[in-house]
Design a protein around this motif. Structure first.
Motif, short mmCIF file in Angstrom:
data_model
loop_
_atom_site.label_atom_id
_atom_site.label_comp_id
_atom_site.label_asym_id
_atom_site.label_seq_id
_atom_site.Cartn_x
_atom_site.Cartn_y
_atom_site.Cartn_z
N TYR A 1 0.80 -1.15 -0.04
CA TYR A 1 0.00 0.07 -0.01
C TYR A 1 0.86 1.14 -0.05
CZ TYR A 1 -3.58 3.23 1.52
OH TYR A 1 -4.53 4.41 1.84
N LEU B 1 -11.90 13.09 3.15
CA LEU B 1 -10.81 13.31 4.07
C LEU B 1 -9.50 13.23 3.29
CD1 LEU B 1 -9.49 13.64 7.04
CD2 LEU B 1 -9.98 11.06 7.37
N THR C 1 -13.13 3.78 0.16
CA THR C 1 -13.28 4.10 1.51
C THR C 1 -14.62 3.97 1.93
OG1 THR C 1 -12.19 5.46 3.09
CG2 THR C 1 -13.19 6.52 1.19
N ARG D 1 -4.49 0.60 -3.36
CA ARG D 1 -4.78 1.88 -3.28
C ARG D 1 -6.30 2.38 -2.84
NH1 ARG D 1 -0.69 5.85 -3.76
NH2 ARG D 1 -1.92 7.15 -5.03
N GLY D 2 -6.47 3.46 -2.11
CA GLY D 2 -7.90 3.73 -1.85
C GLY D 2 -8.48 4.59 -2.81
N HIS E 1 -6.62 6.31 5.43
CA HIS E 1 -5.69 5.40 5.01
C HIS E 1 -5.84 4.19 6.05
CE1 HIS E 1 -3.27 8.95 3.96
NE2 HIS E 1 -3.42 8.39 2.89
N SER F 1 1.98 8.86 0.41
CA SER F 1 2.71 9.81 0.91
C SER F 1 2.47 9.70 2.60
CB SER F 1 2.41 11.21 0.51
OG SER F 1 2.38 11.25 -0.81
N PHE F 2 1.39 9.34 2.95
CA PHE F 2 0.92 9.31 4.43
C PHE F 2 1.46 10.50 5.09
CE2 PHE F 2 1.42 5.34 2.42
CZ PHE F 2 0.20 4.66 2.69
N LYS G 1 3.46 16.88 -3.16
CA LYS G 1 2.79 16.93 -1.86
C LYS G 1 3.86 17.01 -0.42
CE LYS G 1 -0.98 14.38 -3.11
NZ LYS G 1 -1.86 13.02 -2.94
N TRP H 1 -15.00 8.75 5.42
CA TRP H 1 -13.92 9.40 5.27
C TRP H 1 -13.54 9.79 3.74
CZ3 TRP H 1 -12.96 10.09 10.02
CH2 TRP H 1 -13.19 8.70 10.73
#
Ligand code: ADP
Length: 159
Positions: free
Chosen positions: A6, A127, A120, A88-89, A17, A9-10, A41, A124
């Motif tokens: 997964y 978000l 998701t 990926r989300g 996430h 950048s988190f 980012k 969320w």
């Protein structure tokens, strides 16, 4: 044992996430959270800090979740981790556009990697890490959007 990478950048890891990690664990035995640097980012934010926050925020999942930094091609990274799966989300249709482009390019680089796009939960779907950073930067309360360890970190660094 089937594992999945997964990548993201988190910056920072959010409840969105975490939701994706939890869903991915329903499909795979292990989730490898690969924390990268995306040029558009805020790459300034220290990688080690983002990795540390991911580890804290995902600690409840124990050994089924591994967190590490990566700075290679995603397809090479997946191969190195001995998996052919990437998750990926998806929040909105614009996420889909972005993912579609990324997947198409990566499929050219390595056609044997499969991509799983997980929607998701609605809670969320609006978000984003950048909004969380913005709110935290202005001294706002981000505890509704992130793990308590992440909220505490931003409180400390702002205070
Ligand atoms: P990147 O810079 O690679 O887009 P992000 O950390 O912004 O990294 O996102 C990593 C992945 O997590 C992407 O697939 C993104 O769509 C997904 N994601 C981000 N926020 C959410 C959320 N609120 N719910 C579900 N997925 C999300």
């Amino acid at each position: 044992m089937t594992s999945v990478v997964y990548p993201g950048s988190f910056n920072p890891i959010t409840n969105g996430h975490r939701d994706i990690v939890e869903r991915a664990l329903r499909l795979f035995d292990k989730v490898i959270v690969a924390v990268g640097t995306s040029a558009d980012k805020d790459p300034e934010t220290y990688l080690a800090e983002r990795i540390g926050l991911c580890r804290l925020a995902l600690s409840e999942f124990g050994k089924r979740v591994e967190v590490e930094g990566f700075n290679t091609l995603l397809v090479d990274y997946a191969r190195a981790k001995d998996t052919r799966f990437v998750v990926r989300g998806l929040r909105t249709i614009s996420d889909f556009d972005y993912e579609h482009q990324m997947i198409a390019m990566n499929q050219t680089l390595d056609p044997d990697i499969e991509y799983v796009l997980l929607p998701t939960s609605r809670q969320w779907s609006a978000l984003s890490s950048s909004r969380v950073r913005e709110i935290a930067g202005l001294g706002g309360d981000i505890s509704a959007f992130v793990h308590p360890a992440v909220a505490a970190h931003y409180q400390r660094t702002n205070g």
